[in-house]
Design a protein around this motif. Sequence first.
Motif, PDB file in Angstrom:
ATOM      1  N   UNK A  97       0.912  -1.116  -0.101  1.00 33.04           N
ATOM      2  CA  UNK A  97       0.060  -0.028   0.074  1.00 33.04           C
ATOM      3  C   UNK A  97       0.779   1.376  -0.005  1.00 33.04           C
ATOM      4  N   UNK A  98       1.890   1.170   0.849  1.00 31.69           N
ATOM      5  CA  UNK A  98       2.857   2.454   0.895  1.00 31.69           C
ATOM      6  C   UNK A  98       3.304   2.865  -0.469  1.00 31.69           C
ATOM      7  N   UNK A  99       3.697   1.883  -1.126  1.00 31.61           N
ATOM      8  CA  UNK A  99       4.455   2.204  -2.654  1.00 31.61           C
ATOM      9  C   UNK A  99       3.249   2.895  -3.449  1.00 31.61           C
ATOM     10  N   UNK A 100       2.168   2.390  -3.283  1.00 27.93           N
ATOM     11  CA  UNK A 100       1.218   3.168  -4.028  1.00 27.93           C
ATOM     12  C   UNK A 100       0.789   4.429  -3.784  1.00 27.93           C
ATOM     13  N   UNK A 101       0.998   4.462  -2.460  1.00 29.97           N
ATOM     14  CA  UNK A 101       0.625   5.879  -1.917  1.00 29.97           C
ATOM     15  C   UNK A 101       1.861   7.027  -2.283  1.00 29.97           C
ATOM     16  N   UNK A 102       2.953   6.334  -2.521  1.00 29.52           N
ATOM     17  CA  UNK A 102       4.227   7.235  -2.742  1.00 29.52           C
ATOM     18  C   UNK A 102       4.037   7.859  -4.237  1.00 29.52           C
ATOM     19  N   UNK A 103       3.269   7.508  -5.480  1.00 28.24           N
ATOM     20  CA  UNK A 103       3.074   7.930  -6.596  1.00 28.24           C
ATOM     21  C   UNK A 103       2.492   9.240  -6.700  1.00 28.24           C
ATOM     22  N   UNK A 104       3.005  10.031  -7.610  1.00 25.31           N
ATOM     23  CA  UNK A 104       2.367  11.360  -7.646  1.00 25.31           C
ATOM     24  C   UNK A 104       1.305  11.547  -8.839  1.00 25.31           C
ATOM     25  N   UNK A 105       1.673  10.918  -9.827  1.00 28.88           N
ATOM     26  CA  UNK A 105       0.924  11.517 -11.245  1.00 28.88           C
ATOM     27  C   UNK A 105      -0.301  10.436 -11.450  1.00 28.88           C
ATOM     28  N   UNK A 106      -0.018   9.097 -11.252  1.00 32.72           N
ATOM     29  CA  UNK A 106      -1.049   8.056 -11.723  1.00 32.72           C
ATOM     30  C   UNK A 106      -2.174   8.406 -10.876  1.00 32.72           C
ATOM     31  N   UNK A 107      -3.342   8.681 -11.474  1.00 29.74           N
ATOM     32  CA  UNK A 107      -4.693   8.676 -10.720  1.00 29.74           C
ATOM     33  C   UNK A 107      -5.224   7.685  -9.721  1.00 29.74           C
TER      34      UNK A 107
END
Length: 393
Positions: free
Chosen positions: A41-51
């Motif tokens: 989950x943390x990796x997904x939260x770290x993204x910036x541009x992907x909706x």
Amino acid sequence: MKLAMIGFGQAGGKVVDRFLDYDDRTNSGIVRAAIAVNSAKADLMGLTNIPQENRILIGQARVKGHGVGADNELGAEIAEEDIDEVQNAVDSIPTHEVDAFLVVAGMGGGTGSGGAPVLAKHLKRIYTIPVYGLGILPGTDEGGIYTLNAARSFQTFVREVDNLLVFDNDSWRQTGESMEGGYDQINEEIVRRFGVLFGAGEVGEGQEVAESVVDSSEIINTLSGGGVSTVGYASEDVELNTSGGLLSRFTGGGGGGNDGLDAANTTNRITSLVRKAALGRLTLPCEIDGAERALLVLSGPSEYLNRKGIERGRKWLEEETGSMEVRGGDFPRQVPEVSAAILLSGVTNVPRIKRLQQVAIEAQDNMEDIQSESQQNLESLVEDDEDELEPLF
Ligand code: GDP
């Protein structure tokens, strides 16, 4: 060419995130849709541009959002179990507007290493458009388990995609840099190289149409036939001159502005850029002799491109690779550089992969030895020497 990009695992997600940023900066229009899939989950939260709605968490029942800890067999299992959740996200993509899928993953880890080939296989079964992989090899200093993961993922991923484009972290890592800072630069290199390549043929509003256009069908044809691909790239800066046009170091400068560009010089310099791109650092280092197909994309302000240069570059590539299928064209862009990007497809003479496999086999043997040894050691620790004691039950 328009792509639906799916980043699997942390590296995959970060690279697709960076592709969106590149698209925005350069107005290249290659990312028609972007999805990130992860078990952490943390990796997904770290993204910036992907909706947000395109960030898909899988394997919650098994790993509770904490990732698979470099276990790529588990990565493959949870991808299979939760493929419907990924498919739901893919369903929201207007696939009729997409030329191909690009599944991106670091092959040394767990989620992407195991999951990306599973997803590729699934997409190929359902869609008629090509499914390409962009697989990232770990650095040799990352250790045995990452190497073993990468070697096994590579074998599987190649088989499941229409073509596997490979990027080798090992050839690009820089000493003395923090891991994150290093990846930042490496990821920029990845999106620049593949961005120029896939951006060819995507003519936006107000952009010039190329003299000899690279069409998405030419990229597709170069990648068809499967196998493994690598990309070479070289560029030279061109500077803005005072009259508002472009004056170039690339053309040798001079005071005459663009009107003074010498056609023979332009041709010669294009040829040397092509050589630099092919013989310099490739995304996957290999011998270019024996590549089955190649595509040359010359990009930059149109006054610095000419058909003769591209023709010469193409001929030279034919001789160097021994391939009869070398395509080429231009991609005019109003950017302060001229670049040559070369896609070499169907490469087979790749010592780096053979070394990776060797180290992976050694790691596998060592791991088996250590496991059986540690079982024996534990037994001799727990059991008393004369076997006089009895466990409770
Ligand atoms: P996963 O989340 O379990 O799929 O694993 P990761 O993606 O975190 O890591 C897999 C491998 O990808 C690592 O061994 C590194 O070689 C590589 N890697 C991790 N992050 C990045 C990144 O941001 N860029 C690049 N180029 N490689 C990365």
